[in-house]
Design a protein around this motif. Sequence first.
Motif, PDB file in Angstrom:
ATOM      1  N   PRO A   8       4.977  27.494  25.693  1.00 51.10           N
ATOM      2  CA  PRO A   8       3.594  27.653  25.063  1.00 51.10           C
ATOM      3  C   PRO A   8       3.135  26.952  24.199  1.00 51.10           C
ATOM      4  O   PRO A   8       1.980  26.860  24.252  1.00 51.10           O
ATOM      5  CB  PRO A   8       4.151  28.841  24.134  1.00 51.10           C
ATOM      6  N   LEU A   9       3.742  25.799  23.726  1.00 49.18           N
ATOM      7  CA  LEU A   9       3.071  24.720  22.833  1.00 49.18           C
ATOM      8  C   LEU A   9       3.028  23.368  23.655  1.00 49.18           C
ATOM      9  O   LEU A   9       2.663  22.395  22.891  1.00 49.18           O
ATOM     10  CB  LEU A   9       4.013  24.425  21.597  1.00 49.18           C
ATOM     11  N   ALA A  10       3.042  23.304  24.930  1.00 52.28           N
ATOM     12  CA  ALA A  10       3.114  22.044  25.579  1.00 52.28           C
ATOM     13  C   ALA A  10       1.753  21.204  25.255  1.00 52.28           C
ATOM     14  O   ALA A  10       0.751  22.094  25.503  1.00 52.28           O
ATOM     15  CB  ALA A  10       2.996  22.269  27.112  1.00 52.28           C
ATOM     16  N   GLY A  11       1.953  20.208  25.064  1.00 57.30           N
ATOM     17  CA  GLY A  11       0.895  19.287  24.756  1.00 57.30           C
ATOM     18  C   GLY A  11       0.192  19.216  23.236  1.00 57.30           C
ATOM     19  O   GLY A  11      -0.559  18.438  23.001  1.00 57.30           O
ATOM     20  N   ARG A  12       0.909  20.459  22.579  1.00 58.38           N
ATOM     21  CA  ARG A  12       0.406  20.391  21.176  1.00 58.38           C
ATOM     22  C   ARG A  12       1.157  19.208  20.303  1.00 58.38           C
ATOM     23  O   ARG A  12       2.247  18.948  20.590  1.00 58.38           O
ATOM     24  CB  ARG A  12       0.729  21.575  20.648  1.00 58.38           C
ATOM     25  N   ILE A  13       0.491  18.764  19.330  1.00 54.32           N
ATOM     26  CA  ILE A  13       0.839  17.746  18.178  1.00 54.32           C
ATOM     27  C   ILE A  13       1.411  18.519  17.049  1.00 54.32           C
ATOM     28  O   ILE A  13       0.318  19.331  16.534  1.00 54.32           O
ATOM     29  CB  ILE A  13      -0.160  16.690  17.928  1.00 54.32           C
ATOM     30  N   ALA A  14       2.545  18.525  16.679  1.00 55.94           N
ATOM     31  CA  ALA A  14       3.019  19.451  15.318  1.00 55.94           C
ATOM     32  C   ALA A  14       3.528  18.556  14.238  1.00 55.94           C
ATOM     33  O   ALA A  14       4.497  17.630  14.588  1.00 55.94           O
ATOM     34  CB  ALA A  14       3.788  20.278  15.587  1.00 55.94           C
ATOM     35  N   LEU A  15       3.181  18.498  13.252  1.00 56.81           N
ATOM     36  CA  LEU A  15       3.523  17.714  12.185  1.00 56.81           C
ATOM     37  C   LEU A  15       4.485  18.561  11.299  1.00 56.81           C
ATOM     38  O   LEU A  15       4.050  19.659  10.609  1.00 56.81           O
ATOM     39  CB  LEU A  15       2.513  17.147  11.124  1.00 56.81           C
TER      40      LEU A  15
END
Length: 249
Positions: A8-15
Amino acid sequence: MADQDSRPLAGRIALVTGATRGIGRATALALAGAGAHVIATARTQGGLEELDDEIRALSGAPATLVPLDLIDGDGIDQLGLAIHQRHGRLDVLVHAGAMLGGLWPVSHLDPQQWDRVVSVNLTSSYRLIRSMEPLLRQSEAGRALFLTTGAVPRPRAFWGAYAATKAGMVTLVRCWADEIEHTKIRAILVDPGAMRTKMRAEAFPGEDPETLPGPAEIGPMMVELALSEPGLPSEPVLFSAWKASRAAT
Protein backbone atom coordinates in the motif's frame (compact mmCIF):
# COMPACT_ATOMS: atom_id res chain seq x y z
CA MET A 1 7.76 -10.49 1.19
CA ALA A 2 4.96 -9.23 -1.01
CA ASP A 3 5.74 -7.83 -4.42
CA GLN A 4 6.71 -4.21 -3.83
CA ASP A 5 4.23 -2.79 -6.35
CA SER A 6 1.33 -4.41 -4.48
CA ARG A 7 2.17 -2.94 -1.09
CA PRO A 8 0.00 0.00 0.00
CA LEU A 9 2.85 2.47 0.59
CA ALA A 10 5.05 1.39 -2.31
CA GLY A 11 7.04 4.36 -3.61
CA ARG A 12 6.18 6.61 -0.64
CA ILE A 13 8.87 8.50 1.27
CA ALA A 14 8.43 8.43 5.06
CA LEU A 15 10.40 10.28 7.74
CA VAL A 16 10.25 8.87 11.28
CA THR A 17 11.81 10.58 14.29
CA GLY A 18 12.70 8.62 17.42
CA ALA A 19 12.95 5.62 15.12
CA THR A 20 15.15 3.33 17.21
CA ARG A 21 12.86 2.80 20.18
CA GLY A 22 9.29 2.00 21.09
CA ILE A 23 6.53 3.40 18.91
CA GLY A 24 8.94 5.15 16.55
CA ARG A 25 10.76 1.88 15.83
CA ALA A 26 7.50 -0.04 15.43
CA THR A 27 6.19 2.61 13.05
CA ALA A 28 9.37 2.62 10.96
CA LEU A 29 9.16 -1.15 10.58
CA ALA A 30 5.45 -1.07 9.73
CA LEU A 31 5.88 1.66 7.11
CA ALA A 32 8.83 -0.18 5.55
CA GLY A 33 6.85 -3.42 5.53
CA ALA A 34 4.06 -1.58 3.71
CA GLY A 35 6.51 -0.51 1.00
CA ALA A 36 7.63 2.96 2.06
CA HIS A 37 11.23 4.09 1.90
CA VAL A 38 11.94 5.05 5.51
CA ILE A 39 14.19 7.93 6.52
CA ALA A 40 14.94 7.11 10.14
CA THR A 41 16.29 9.62 12.64
CA ALA A 42 17.52 9.07 16.18
CA ARG A 43 20.48 10.07 18.30
CA THR A 44 22.37 6.77 18.22
CA GLN A 45 24.10 5.44 15.12
CA GLY A 46 24.18 1.92 16.54
CA GLY A 47 20.44 1.87 17.11
CA LEU A 48 19.82 3.13 13.59
CA GLU A 49 22.04 0.41 12.12
CA GLU A 50 20.14 -2.27 14.06
CA LEU A 51 16.87 -0.84 12.74
CA ASP A 52 18.26 -0.86 9.20
CA ASP A 53 19.13 -4.54 9.54
CA GLU A 54 15.52 -5.29 10.50
CA ILE A 55 14.11 -3.16 7.70
CA ARG A 56 16.34 -4.88 5.13
CA ALA A 57 15.23 -8.29 6.39
CA LEU A 58 11.58 -7.24 6.32
CA SER A 59 11.38 -5.31 3.06
CA GLY A 60 14.50 -6.23 1.13
CA ALA A 61 15.52 -2.57 0.87
CA PRO A 62 17.64 -0.32 3.12
CA ALA A 63 16.47 2.68 5.08
CA THR A 64 18.12 6.09 5.03
CA LEU A 65 19.76 6.60 8.42
CA VAL A 66 20.15 10.08 9.89
CA PRO A 67 21.79 10.46 13.32
CA LEU A 68 20.07 13.57 14.67
CA ASP A 69 19.34 15.13 18.05
CA LEU A 70 15.96 16.82 17.90
CA ILE A 71 17.30 19.87 19.71
CA ASP A 72 19.39 20.57 16.59
CA GLY A 73 17.09 22.83 14.59
CA ASP A 74 19.72 23.54 11.97
CA GLY A 75 20.15 19.78 11.55
CA ILE A 76 16.41 19.44 10.90
CA ASP A 77 16.69 22.14 8.23
CA GLN A 78 19.63 20.32 6.64
CA LEU A 79 17.61 17.11 6.66
CA GLY A 80 14.78 18.87 4.85
CA LEU A 81 17.20 20.12 2.22
CA ALA A 82 18.68 16.65 1.77
CA ILE A 83 15.21 15.10 1.32
CA HIS A 84 14.40 17.80 -1.25
CA GLN A 85 17.59 17.15 -3.18
CA ARG A 86 17.21 13.37 -3.16
CA HIS A 87 13.44 12.84 -3.39
CA GLY A 88 11.80 16.19 -4.10
CA ARG A 89 8.95 15.45 -1.71
CA LEU A 90 7.90 13.82 1.57
CA ASP A 91 4.77 11.67 1.75
CA VAL A 92 4.68 10.72 5.43
CA LEU A 93 6.08 12.42 8.54
CA VAL A 94 5.86 10.61 11.88
CA HIS A 95 7.15 12.60 14.83
CA ALA A 96 7.61 9.97 17.53
CA GLY A 97 10.71 11.39 19.19
CA ALA A 98 10.07 12.72 22.70
CA MET A 99 11.41 12.70 26.25
CA LEU A 100 9.76 12.45 29.65
CA GLY A 101 12.37 14.53 31.44
CA GLY A 102 11.71 12.93 34.79
CA LEU A 103 8.80 13.45 37.16
CA TRP A 104 9.35 16.45 39.42
CA PRO A 105 7.37 19.14 41.20
CA VAL A 106 7.23 22.15 38.91
CA SER A 107 9.17 24.26 41.41
CA HIS A 108 11.98 21.68 41.47
CA LEU A 109 12.52 21.38 37.71
CA ASP A 110 16.12 21.96 36.69
CA PRO A 111 16.28 24.85 34.18
CA GLN A 112 18.61 22.99 31.81
CA GLN A 113 16.41 19.90 31.87
CA TRP A 114 13.33 22.07 31.30
CA ASP A 115 14.96 23.68 28.27
CA ARG A 116 15.83 20.29 26.81
CA VAL A 117 12.30 18.92 27.29
CA VAL A 118 10.87 22.03 25.62
CA SER A 119 13.34 21.66 22.74
CA VAL A 120 12.66 17.96 22.18
CA ASN A 121 8.90 17.87 22.71
CA LEU A 122 7.78 21.27 21.43
CA THR A 123 10.38 23.24 19.50
CA SER A 124 11.34 20.25 17.36
CA SER A 125 7.70 19.96 16.25
CA TYR A 126 7.78 23.56 15.04
CA ARG A 127 11.12 23.02 13.29
CA LEU A 128 9.85 19.87 11.59
CA ILE A 129 6.69 21.60 10.39
CA ARG A 130 8.73 24.56 9.15
CA SER A 131 11.20 22.36 7.26
CA MET A 132 8.92 19.59 6.03
CA GLU A 133 5.74 21.42 5.01
CA PRO A 134 7.18 22.43 1.59
CA LEU A 135 8.10 18.78 0.99
CA LEU A 136 4.70 17.50 2.14
CA ARG A 137 3.07 19.96 -0.27
CA GLN A 138 4.87 18.21 -3.12
CA SER A 139 3.22 14.91 -2.19
CA GLU A 140 -0.09 13.84 -3.70
CA ALA A 141 -1.28 13.05 -0.18
CA GLY A 142 1.09 14.28 2.53
CA ARG A 143 0.40 12.89 5.98
CA ALA A 144 1.97 14.20 9.19
CA LEU A 145 1.45 12.16 12.37
CA PHE A 146 2.35 13.57 15.79
CA LEU A 147 2.21 11.49 18.98
CA THR A 148 0.40 13.00 21.93
CA THR A 149 -0.49 11.66 25.38
CA GLY A 150 -3.31 11.34 27.87
CA ALA A 151 -1.28 13.62 30.16
CA VAL A 152 -2.45 16.59 28.06
CA PRO A 153 -6.18 16.55 28.91
CA ARG A 154 -5.51 15.11 32.39
CA PRO A 155 -2.56 17.03 33.89
CA ARG A 156 -1.41 15.86 37.28
CA ALA A 157 1.32 16.35 39.85
CA PHE A 158 4.94 15.92 38.76
CA TRP A 159 4.15 15.70 35.04
CA GLY A 160 4.54 19.46 34.45
CA ALA A 161 7.38 19.48 31.90
CA TYR A 162 6.12 16.59 29.79
CA ALA A 163 2.43 17.52 29.92
CA ALA A 164 3.03 21.22 29.25
CA THR A 165 5.29 20.62 26.26
CA LYS A 166 2.99 18.00 24.78
CA ALA A 167 0.01 20.33 25.27
CA GLY A 168 1.95 23.01 23.42
CA MET A 169 2.70 20.56 20.62
CA VAL A 170 -0.98 19.61 20.31
CA THR A 171 -1.99 23.27 20.04
CA LEU A 172 0.75 23.95 17.51
CA VAL A 173 -0.32 21.02 15.31
CA ARG A 174 -3.97 22.02 15.48
CA CYS A 175 -3.11 25.58 14.43
CA TRP A 176 -1.04 24.20 11.56
CA ALA A 177 -3.83 21.83 10.56
CA ASP A 178 -6.19 24.79 10.27
CA GLU A 179 -3.65 26.63 8.12
CA ILE A 180 -3.25 23.73 5.68
CA GLU A 181 -6.95 22.83 5.58
CA HIS A 182 -7.21 23.48 1.84
CA THR A 183 -4.04 21.60 0.88
CA LYS A 184 -3.49 17.89 0.29
CA ILE A 185 -1.70 17.58 3.65
CA ARG A 186 -3.43 16.01 6.61
CA ALA A 187 -2.07 16.62 10.13
CA ILE A 188 -3.04 13.89 12.59
CA LEU A 189 -2.63 13.63 16.35
CA VAL A 190 -2.20 10.09 17.67
CA ASP A 191 -2.65 9.03 21.29
CA PRO A 192 -1.17 5.54 21.68
CA GLY A 193 -2.26 5.19 25.30
CA ALA A 194 -0.28 3.02 27.71
CA MET A 195 2.25 0.90 25.83
CA ARG A 196 5.21 -1.26 26.73
CA THR A 197 7.91 1.34 26.08
CA LYS A 198 11.02 2.56 27.86
CA MET A 199 9.39 5.91 28.56
CA ARG A 200 6.38 4.20 30.15
CA ALA A 201 8.70 2.13 32.35
CA GLU A 202 10.50 5.31 33.39
CA ALA A 203 7.22 6.92 34.41
CA PHE A 204 5.69 3.83 36.07
CA PRO A 205 8.59 1.67 37.32
CA GLY A 206 6.34 -0.56 39.43
CA GLU A 207 4.00 -1.45 36.58
CA ASP A 208 4.06 -4.92 35.05
CA PRO A 209 4.98 -4.24 31.40
CA GLU A 210 3.48 -7.55 30.30
CA THR A 211 0.01 -6.13 31.02
CA LEU A 212 0.49 -3.51 28.29
CA PRO A 213 0.33 -3.85 24.50
CA GLY A 214 3.66 -3.92 22.72
CA PRO A 215 4.56 -1.07 20.36
CA ALA A 216 4.40 -3.39 17.34
CA GLU A 217 0.62 -3.52 17.77
CA ILE A 218 0.26 0.11 16.71
CA GLY A 219 2.08 -0.42 13.41
CA PRO A 220 -0.99 -1.31 11.30
CA MET A 221 -2.84 1.77 12.58
CA MET A 222 0.04 4.05 11.62
CA VAL A 223 0.08 2.58 8.12
CA GLU A 224 -3.67 3.09 7.88
CA LEU A 225 -3.36 6.72 8.98
CA ALA A 226 -0.60 7.28 6.42
CA LEU A 227 -3.15 6.24 3.80
CA SER A 228 -6.09 8.15 5.29
CA GLU A 229 -8.39 10.61 3.58
CA PRO A 230 -8.02 14.39 4.10
CA GLY A 231 -9.50 16.06 7.17
CA LEU A 232 -8.35 16.44 10.78
CA PRO A 233 -10.21 14.59 13.55
CA SER A 234 -11.44 16.92 16.28
CA GLU A 235 -9.66 14.76 18.84
CA PRO A 236 -6.49 12.64 18.69
CA VAL A 237 -6.86 9.21 17.14
CA LEU A 238 -6.87 6.76 20.05
CA PHE A 239 -5.13 3.44 19.55
CA SER A 240 -7.51 1.76 22.00
CA ALA A 241 -10.55 2.91 20.01
CA TRP A 242 -8.96 1.84 16.72
CA LYS A 243 -8.11 -1.58 18.14
CA ALA A 244 -11.63 -2.01 19.49
CA SER A 245 -13.15 -1.09 16.14
CA ARG A 246 -11.01 -3.69 14.38
CA ALA A 247 -11.91 -6.34 16.95
CA ALA A 248 -15.61 -5.68 16.34
CA THR A 249 -15.37 -6.31 12.60
